[in-house]
Design an enzyme around this catalytic site. Structure first.
Site, PDB file in Angstrom:
ATOM      1  N   LYS A 201       0.855  -1.187   0.000  1.00 32.26           N
ATOM      2  CA  LYS A 201       0.000   0.000   0.000  1.00 32.26           C
ATOM      3  C   LYS A 201       0.897   1.246   0.000  1.00 32.26           C
ATOM      4  CE  LYS A 201      -3.866   1.771   2.887  1.00 32.26           C
ATOM      5  NZ  LYS A 201      -4.625   1.517   4.135  1.00 32.26           N
TER       6      LYS A 201
ATOM      7  N   SER B 280      -9.800  -1.193   7.496  1.00 31.75           N
ATOM      8  CA  SER B 280      -9.258  -0.975   6.155  1.00 31.75           C
ATOM      9  C   SER B 280      -8.543  -2.161   5.526  1.00 31.75           C
ATOM     10  CB  SER B 280      -8.316   0.235   6.151  1.00 31.75           C
ATOM     11  OG  SER B 280      -9.076   1.417   6.188  1.00 31.75           O
TER      12      SER B 280
ATOM     13  N   SER C 110      -9.643   1.486   3.375  1.00 29.98           N
ATOM     14  CA  SER C 110      -8.812   2.322   2.531  1.00 29.98           C
ATOM     15  C   SER C 110      -7.790   1.540   1.707  1.00 29.98           C
ATOM     16  CB  SER C 110      -8.056   3.326   3.402  1.00 29.98           C
ATOM     17  OG  SER C 110      -7.177   2.637   4.281  1.00 29.98           O
TER      18      SER C 110
END
Lengths: 486, 483
Positions: free
Chosen positions: A78, A177, A153
């Site tokens: 990420k 997330s 997210s």
């Protein structure tokens, strides 16, 4: 195709000499080139670095000295993690041009284990959001239905694994997330206990809630990823000096005789009927495998969301104060004075959701309101923790839906509050600092994945993995793949 | 206004800790390095970086807490204090707020022989910020640069209770506190370089009245003298204002040493909202009793105890002992010299009357850099005591020692300064002086006793001061009686 394989399958091929890390990296890079314009999981692809590292891994396998199960395996991380020499945006315009001179500890550990990092994955800006629509760059698509969100997210990390654009990925989970996008994208997502994995080099959203964890194609892969990143880090004082067990070794222990708690508060109005049916069926499966179920109560669940939306914004308002245009990233020119420079830079650099939370948090911490908001929220947090403590006096593990519904359409949830409700089943776990995992538990009639959430005692990730593995082995959900065409 | 008001002063002292690395990272704390050469991602507050508490800084804080009789809190924690400024990398400072390292201490001072006990509210740890360098003056600068070398340097803040009543007491408190931190080796006490900084809160209230007056904060005082002058100025300013029936505005004022006055910096009525909250990147700091005791075992003899010992063991006056123990280096110097010549009173006099006049300052470095070693001073005193040189010659020798760093004996023998005590040699000189000043000699005989001093002076002059005054006196008495 090598891109179909799990980490452990790929590793077996490397060891047998049936494939090389370079072949795997090339296949992944080719697939990214072909499919990522559709899925839009990657913000940055580091092809040259990946091939260079793959070549090093080739040599290790050739000499018969591979570093371990992740050696030569193509992974993605990420864009919330700092990567030395590689731009790190955190999904925000305000970090435009930021190239950290250091690696996050988790990135360093993956590299140290020989992993090949393919690139940086899309996310909601500063990890705030449940759909990846808050990325300042673009929205990632759900590989199962391109008109839908991948969750957030860590949407890029989940979509990349679902679309076979990486063998596994790293995400972060502050309020769900990892687990929510894993449920939306049909893969295994694990949020470890707070303190199990170092947060050094993870661009902070809410320091007391953030935790790093893997997305994987199956439970064994999740265990291998956790094994590689877990453990004390002297650079993170909140990381725990608690020994890391051999997760893979404990995977096969099964659920015979385990006490599984079913929290009444997680089967409420608003829970999608298909999700509820799938989760109830999963519970029956676990019973069939020898687990005993027990109804439990987590009475403060309904207050968790409210407490979270005070604590997380409060910490975010503080953590994001450093993005001021002074030292790195974006600076909007033409300011009259210092305050004007701060205002213009932050005004342009942050998106709407980030601004909303910064303002909320600033208010919650301000003199005269601290006790009423932040202080009260911390008290609620303690109550939520006690709920879990009590429950775990009676049960070994808790299972529940990961999300109230399956992946929604892009642009469908315009009201922030309805978006926040998506995390209602994941947030209490973050407030309590406990480990949580989402494992695929079926599909809706429309073909969208459903996630089963497994929640455990602090630092007992082994129990989650073992429960999820038993369930996974008894079902065939992971055999299904999204149909994607370039 | 005299006597009409009670003065209430509280001091906040920031002391930079002498740790080798910063409060929350491993960067060096050495002063004066080129800008931004002593920084890393952590002290620059880069994204994703996390603080790690410097154990030594905590130890220094505990050490100081014990020396000023504070109670060290078993559970203490760090908090974030928020405000925007380009020299602050994270736009919040990590400091201690509700749960400081230590509380409830005191420091005993003495002003004009009267003892006073000043309460200590708290002692806490925090990180320093960086420094802005403006191109030209702040108002006209086209650009400003930031040096983060100092950002993250460990500071200890010691907050007194509002127990101080006069500027002299403030000065005495600061000197005592400085002596303690320097004795402990936790701070170099250098106010000019900013290793010690002091802010003062001062208010006046009608004598005997219970409600406190409006508080004014004075900043930017970088020497003990500045602190005393600034407080004297404020006491007068506020007293005059109150006399005139004016309202004191709560504000922060800066001391301007050139103009000798305080000037308003900002109004406190628009006080900043620092939005303190517990630092989530650091777990609570647990200071176990065992740790405290281990630190206690390392405490050196503190100034107060040393002062008493100097008075008892070396028969010094309270005044001399106070001055000598005000600086650890000076007290060490004194003890080293006494150990070699065994004349404490003479050593004290030479240090306090001669050495301190020569030194560029009385701080530790000036003493340490002094060209006259304690051994050399002891050597000088031995030459006086054994009659080799006179006290007058000794002062010249001292000057030369201070310039050259040579020992006394070398200078005395090279320049032939040895006292002449030989009656034969001196007798001829005395005879010459008596012959030359026959009238003065007769005056003396006639009863003008003061004339003797003149004659002694003439002999000394003729011998360039080397004559032994005792021998000269007895020779003159003998020869005059024969006239």
């Amino acid at each position: 195709m090598l891109t179909d394989l799990t980490i452990h399958e790929l590793g077996a091929r490397f060891r047998r000499g049936d494939a090389t890390p370079t072949q795997a990296a090339r296949e992944y890079l080719a697939r990214i080139a072909a499919l990522d314009p559709t899925v839009k999981a990657y913000l940055t692809v580091t092809g040259d670095a990946a091939l260079a590292r793959a070549a090093e891994a080739d040599a290790r396998f050739k000499s018969g000295a591979p570093l371990g199960p992740l050696d030569g395996v193509p992974l993605g991380v990420k864009d919330v993690f700092c990567t030395r020499g590689v731009r790190t945006t955190c999904g925000s315009k305000i970090l435009e041009g930021f190239v950290p001179p250091y690696d996050a500890t988790v990135v360093a550990r993956l590299l140290g284990a020989g992993a090949v990092i393919l690139g940086k994955l899309n996310m909601d800006e500063f990890a705030m959001g449940s759909s990846t629509e808050n990325s300042a760059y673009f929205t990632t698509r759900n590989p199962w239905d391109l008109s839908r969100v991948p969750g957030g997210s860590s949407g890029g990390s989940a979509a990349a694994v679902a679309a076979d654009l990486a063998a596994a990925t790293l995400g972060t989970d502050t309020g769900g997330s990892i687990r929510q996008p894993a449920a939306f994208c049909g893969n295994v997502g694990l949020k470890p206990t707070y303190g199990r994995v170092s947060r050094f080099g993870l661009v902070a959203f809410a320091s007391s809630l953030d935790q790093v964890g893997p997305f994987a194609k199956d439970v064994l892969d999740a265990a291998l990823m956790l094994q590689a990143i877990a453990g004390h880090d002297p650079l993170d004082s909140t990381s725990a000096a608690i020994p890391v067990p051999d997760y893979a070794a404990e995977l096969g222990l099964g659920v015979q005789g385990l006490k599984v708690g079913i929290p009444a508060e997680y089967f409420i109005e608003g829970l999608d009927a298909e999700v509820e049916a799938a989760v109830r069926a999963a519970i029956e499966t676990l019973k069939g495998l020898g687990a005993k179920t027990e109804s439990i109560s987590l009475p403060h669940t309904e207050y968790g969301l409210a407490a979270y939306y005070l604590i997380a914004p409060a910490e975010c308002s503080s953590n994001l104060a450093r993005y001021d245009g002074v030292k790195y990233g974006l600076r909007v020119p033409g300011a009259r004075d210092l305050i004007d420079m701060y205002s213009r830079t932050r005004g342009v650099g942050f998106g709407a959701e980030v601004k909303r939370r910064v303002m909320l948090g600033t208010y919650a911490l301000s003199a005269g309101y601290y006790d009423a908001y932040y202080g009260k929220a911390q008290k609620v947090r303690t109550l939520v923790q006690r709920d879990f403590q009590k429950a775990f006096e009676r049960v070994d593990v808790i299972v529940a839906p990961t999300t109230p519904s399956v992946a929604f359409k892009i642009g469908e949830k315009e009201d922030p509050l309805s978006m926040y409700l998506n995390d209602v089943f994941t947030i209490p776990v973050n407030l309590a600092g406990l480990p949580g995992l989402s494992v695929p538990a079926g599909f809706t009639k429309a073909g969208l994945p459903i996630g089963l959430q497994v929640i455990g005692k602090a630092f007992d990730e082994a129990m989650l993995l073992r429960t999820a593995r038993a369930y996974e082995a008894a079902t065939t959900w992971r055999e299904r793949k999204p149909e994607l065409a370039a | 206004m005299s006597g009409a008001y009670d003065v209430v002063i509280g001091l906040e002292v920031h002391a930079q800790l002498l740790t080798r690395s910063k409060m929350f990272c491993g960067c060096s704390t050495v002063f004066g390095a080129p800008p931004n050469t002593q920084t890393c991602p952590v002290c620059q507050g880069m994204p994703g970086t996390l603080p790690v508490i410097n154990r030594r800084a905590v130890e220094f804080g505990i050490k100081t807490s014990l020396a000023i009789d504070c109670i060290v809190n078993a559970d203490n924690r760090f908090a974030r204090k928020h405000y925007y400024y380009p020299d602050m990398p994270k736009n919040y400072q990590i400091t201690q707020y509700e749960e400081p390292l230590a509380e409830h201490g005191h420091l005993d001072i003495e002003v004009d022989g009267a003892a006073r006990r000043i309460g200590i509210e708290r002692l806490h740890l925090e990180e320093d910020v960086g420094k802005l360098i403006h191109e030209g003056s702040l108002e006209t600068a086209q650009s400003s640069r930031v040096d983060f070398n100092r950002a993250g340097v460990p500071l200890m803040e010691i907050v007194s209770k509002p127990d101080i009543r006069t500027s002299e007491e403030a000065g005495a408190y600061l000197r005592r506190l400085r002596a303690i931190v320097v004795y402990l080796g936790v701070c170099d006490g250098n106010m000019e370089e900013g290793s010690m900084r002091c802010d003062a809160n001062i208010s006046l209230k009608r004598a005997g009245a219970t409600p406190l007056g409006t508080k004014v904060e004075v900043k930017n005082m970088n020497s003990f003298r500045n602190v005393q002058h600034a407080l004297e100025y404020e006491i007068k300013r506020q007293g005059r204002a109150l006399d005139a029936g004016e309202r004191i505005v709560p504000e922060t004022r800066l001391w301007d040493p050139d103009k000798g006055q305080t000037v308003s910096m900002r109004s406190k009525e628009f006080a900043h909202d620092y939005r303190f909250f517990p630092e989530p990147d650091l777990p609570p700091l647990n200071v176990e009793a065992r740790w405290i005791e281990a630190v206690r075992a390392t405490l050196p003899e503190l100034p107060a105890a040393r002062r008493v010992r100097f008075m008892r063991a070396h028969a010094l006056t309270a005044y001399d002992a106070d001055l000598l123990t005000g600086s650890r280096a000076l007290a060490d110097y004194f003890e080293a010299a006494v150990a070699q010549c065994g004349k404490p009173k003479a050593v004290a006099n030479w240090i306090l009357n001669e050495l301190l006049r020569e030194l560029p300052g009385d701080d530790e470095r000036a003493v340490a850099a002094c060209a006259i070693s304690p051994g050399n001073l002891a050597g000088l005193i031995t030459l006086i005591e054994d009659g080799t040189i006179s006290g007058k010659i000794a002062k010249d020798v001292f000057e030369k020692m201070y310039r050259s760093g040579e020992d006394a004996r070398t200078i005395v023998s090279r320049e032939g300064l040895t006292q002449v005590a030989d009656a034969g040699a001196l007798g001829a000189v005395v005879d010459g002086v008596l012959a030359e000043h026959a009238k003065v000699a007769l005056d003396y005989k006639a009863g003008k006793k003061a004339a003797l001093g003149f004659l002694v002076g003439q002999v000394m002059k003729a011998t360039a001061g080397k004559a032994s005054p005792g021998v000269v006196n007895s020779l003159l008495a003998e020869k005059l009686s024969k006239l």
